[in-house]
Scaffold this motif. Structure first.
Motif, PDB file in Angstrom:
ATOM      1  N   VAL A 218      -6.619 -26.111   8.244  1.00 49.56           N
ATOM      2  CA  VAL A 218      -5.586 -26.385   7.233  1.00 49.56           C
ATOM      3  C   VAL A 218      -4.690 -27.541   7.688  1.00 49.56           C
ATOM      4  N   LEU A 219      -4.273 -27.530   8.948  1.00 49.64           N
ATOM      5  CA  LEU A 219      -3.435 -28.634   9.433  1.00 49.64           C
ATOM      6  C   LEU A 219      -4.229 -29.938   9.461  1.00 49.64           C
TER       7      LEU A 219
ATOM      8  N   GLY B 278       6.151 -18.781  17.607  1.00 47.70           N
ATOM      9  CA  GLY B 278       6.732 -20.070  18.012  1.00 47.70           C
ATOM     10  C   GLY B 278       5.646 -21.117  18.222  1.00 47.70           C
ATOM     11  N   ASP B 279       4.512 -20.700  18.805  1.00 50.83           N
ATOM     12  CA  ASP B 279       3.390 -21.633  19.012  1.00 50.83           C
ATOM     13  C   ASP B 279       2.875 -22.183  17.687  1.00 50.83           C
ATOM     14  N   ILE B 280       2.777 -21.303  16.680  1.00 54.39           N
ATOM     15  CA  ILE B 280       2.303 -21.745  15.358  1.00 54.39           C
ATOM     16  C   ILE B 280       3.255 -22.817  14.811  1.00 54.39           C
ATOM     17  N   LEU B 281       4.555 -22.546  14.908  1.00 50.73           N
ATOM     18  CA  LEU B 281       5.542 -23.512  14.402  1.00 50.73           C
ATOM     19  C   LEU B 281       5.438 -24.822  15.175  1.00 50.73           C
ATOM     20  N   ASP B 282       5.213 -24.735  16.492  1.00 54.54           N
ATOM     21  CA  ASP B 282       5.046 -25.953  17.299  1.00 54.54           C
ATOM     22  C   ASP B 282       3.819 -26.747  16.865  1.00 54.54           C
ATOM     23  N   ARG B 283       2.732 -26.015  16.552  1.00 57.90           N
ATOM     24  CA  ARG B 283       1.506 -26.719  16.139  1.00 57.90           C
ATOM     25  C   ARG B 283       1.709 -27.422  14.797  1.00 57.90           C
ATOM     26  N   ILE B 284       2.472 -26.806  13.915  1.00 60.39           N
ATOM     27  CA  ILE B 284       2.768 -27.451  12.626  1.00 60.39           C
ATOM     28  C   ILE B 284       3.574 -28.725  12.878  1.00 60.39           C
ATOM     29  N   LYS B 285       4.581 -28.601  13.753  1.00 61.32           N
ATOM     30  CA  LYS B 285       5.457 -29.738  14.067  1.00 61.32           C
ATOM     31  C   LYS B 285       4.647 -30.882  14.681  1.00 61.32           C
ATOM     32  N   THR B 286       3.771 -30.541  15.631  1.00 57.31           N
ATOM     33  CA  THR B 286       2.966 -31.561  16.310  1.00 57.31           C
ATOM     34  C   THR B 286       2.055 -32.273  15.312  1.00 57.31           C
ATOM     35  N   SER B 287       1.446 -31.519  14.399  1.00 59.02           N
ATOM     36  CA  SER B 287       0.496 -32.131  13.457  1.00 59.02           C
ATOM     37  C   SER B 287       1.190 -32.901  12.347  1.00 59.02           C
ATOM     38  N   LEU B 288       2.269 -32.335  11.809  1.00 61.84           N
ATOM     39  CA  LEU B 288       2.811 -32.872  10.557  1.00 61.84           C
ATOM     40  C   LEU B 288       4.227 -33.427  10.672  1.00 61.84           C
ATOM     41  N   GLY B 289       4.802 -33.324  11.857  1.00 63.63           N
ATOM     42  CA  GLY B 289       6.149 -33.862  12.048  1.00 63.63           C
ATOM     43  C   GLY B 289       7.229 -32.812  11.851  1.00 63.63           C
TER      44      GLY B 289
ATOM     45  N   LEU C   1       9.026 -12.530  13.968  1.00 61.76           N
ATOM     46  CA  LEU C   1       8.654 -13.712  13.166  1.00 61.76           C
ATOM     47  C   LEU C   1       9.922 -14.367  12.608  1.00 61.76           C
ATOM     48  N   LEU C   2      10.816 -13.535  12.044  1.00 59.10           N
ATOM     49  CA  LEU C   2      12.044 -14.070  11.455  1.00 59.10           C
ATOM     50  C   LEU C   2      12.921 -14.711  12.528  1.00 59.10           C
ATOM     51  N   GLN C   3      12.963 -14.096  13.702  1.00 62.88           N
ATOM     52  CA  GLN C   3      13.752 -14.673  14.801  1.00 62.88           C
ATOM     53  C   GLN C   3      13.173 -16.030  15.211  1.00 62.88           C
ATOM     54  N   ALA C   4      11.834 -16.131  15.218  1.00 67.91           N
ATOM     55  CA  ALA C   4      11.192 -17.412  15.566  1.00 67.91           C
ATOM     56  C   ALA C   4      11.556 -18.486  14.533  1.00 67.91           C
ATOM     57  N   PHE C   5      11.628 -18.118  13.261  1.00 66.31           N
ATOM     58  CA  PHE C   5      12.035 -19.090  12.225  1.00 66.31           C
ATOM     59  C   PHE C   5      13.463 -19.566  12.474  1.00 66.31           C
ATOM     60  N   ILE C   6      14.343 -18.618  12.767  1.00 69.26           N
ATOM     61  CA  ILE C   6      15.751 -18.970  12.974  1.00 69.26           C
ATOM     62  C   ILE C   6      15.882 -19.907  14.179  1.00 69.26           C
ATOM     63  N   ASP C   7      15.206 -19.561  15.279  1.00 73.47           N
ATOM     64  CA  ASP C   7      15.342 -20.350  16.508  1.00 73.47           C
ATOM     65  C   ASP C   7      14.730 -21.745  16.367  1.00 73.47           C
TER      66      ASP C   7
END
Ligand SMILES: [Zn+2]
Length: 277
Positions: A160-161, A193-204, A241-247
Motif C-alpha cells: 500500500v505504501l 509506532g513503527d507503522i507510523l514511522d514507516r508511513i512517515k519515511t515513505s510519504l513524508g 494504539l491511541l497513545q501512539a497516535f498522540i505521541d
C-alpha cells in the motif's frame, strides 16, 4: 497539535431512519465526527442524492469518506473483469466526489497466481487509468488503497505504501485490525509506532497529520481475518494504539468497523481525549 476525528463505517446502527442523510445527522447527535459511506455492495447514490448528502454533511460539520465495492479486483486475469473493476472504482470515486467525500477506500485486489511484484505492477497500472479518468473529469476525491487482512488479498503495508509512493495523489487507508490479523502481530505501542514511522519515511511527515484509518476488534486465524469483533471482546490493544497516535502527533480520521460501531467509535474517541489530557 493534530487531532483525530472518529466515525463509523456506514450509517450508525441506532440511526432513526435508514438514509445516508439520517446517518449524518445521527453521527452528530452521537457526538461523533465522520462517516464512511459504504458502497461495498453497490454505489447506491445518484449524482443528485450524493449532492444532497454532501450539503447535509457540510451543514452538520461531518467529515465524509466512502468505501468502494468489495468485488473489484485490479489484478483480475481477464480484460473484461479488469475493465469492470476499474469502472466500479471510478463510479464510487465519482459519486463520492459529488458528496464532497475526501477519499474513497478500496481493496486493490487478489494475487491469484501472481507474485506480489506482478500484482503490484498490474494494480498500479489500473489505478493510474482510473486516476486519469478522474482528473479528466476534474474530480478531486483521493483513491485510498487499504491494507487488507487476508493472505490471498493484495494489500500489505509495504504494498500500500509502495502504491502511494508511486502515485502521489493516492492516500493510504491503514486498517489496524487487518495488520493485526496477520498472526496476531502489530498489537503493542512500539509496533504501532513503527507503522507510523514507516508511513512517515515513505510519504513524508505531512502524511501523519492526515491519516485515514480503520480500527476494530478482530477474530483471526492462520490465513488472517475471520470477522470483526467489538473492541472489548477482542485482544486488540487500542489504548496503546491511541497513545501512539498522540505521541506521534498524528491527525486524521478513524473509522470504526466493529459490529457495535458507534459504541466502539465513542469508546475510542472518549479514550483518546482522556489520554490526551
Ligand atoms: Zn475495507
Amino acid at each position: 497539535m493534530n487531532s483525530m476525528l472518529f466515525g463509523t463505517a456506514g450509517i450508525p446502527l441506532s440511526t432513526p431512519g435508514s438514509s445516508t442523510i439520517d446517518g449524518i445527522y445521527h453521527i452528530k447527535t452521537l457526538g461523533l465526527d465522520a462517516l464512511e459511506i459504504e458502497f461495498v455492495r453497490n454505489v447506491y447514490l445518484t449524482r443528485e442524492s450524493a449532492t444532497n448528502v454532501g450539503a447535509a454533511a457540510r451543514e452538520a460539520g461531518i467529515r465524509l469518506s466512502a468505501h468502494a465495492p468489495y468485488y473489484l479486483n485490479l489484478n483480475a486475469a481477464e480484460p473484461e473483469k479488469l475493465a469492470k473493476s476499474r469502472s466500479f472504482l471510478f463510479k464510487a470515486a465519482q459519486i463520492a466526489s459529488f458528496a464532497g467525500a475526501g477519499n474513497v477506500v478500496f481493496h486493490p485486489g487478489y494475487y491469484l497466481k501472481n507474485t506480489s511484484e506482478e500484482a503490484f505492477a498490474a494494480i498500479l497500472e489500473n489505478i493510474s487509468k482510473v486516476e486519469q479518468q478522474l482528473s479528466e473529469e476534474g474530480l478531486s476525491t483521493s483513491l485510498s488503497p487499504e491494507t487488507t487482512g487476508k493472505v490471498s488479498q493484495f494489500g500489505t503495508l509495504d504494498e500500500v505504501l509502495g502504491l502511494c509512493t508511486r502515485l502521489k495523489s493516492l492516500t493510504p487507508c491503514i486498517d489496524f485490525a487487518h495488520l493485526h490479523a496477520y498472526a496476531g502481530a502489530v498489537n503493542t505501542y512500539n509496533e504501532f509506532g513503527d507503522i507510523l514511522d514507516r508511513i512517515k519515511t515513505s510519504l513524508g511527515k505531512e502524511a501523519i497529520s492526515r491519516l485515514h484509518l480503520h480500527v476494530s476488534g478482530i477474530h483471526y486465524g492462520p490465513r488472517g481475518e475471520l470477522k470483526h469483533l467489538p473492541l472489548d471482546e477482542s485482544d486488540f490493544n487500542y489504548p496503546e494504539l491511541l497513545q501512539a497516535f498522540i505521541d506521534a502527533n498524528a491527525g486524521g480520521v478513524i473509522i470504526c468497523e466493529s459490529p457495535v460501531m458507534e459504541a466502539d467509535a465513542l469508546l475510542l474517541k472518549n479514550k483518546y481525549h482522556q489520554l490526551k489530557k
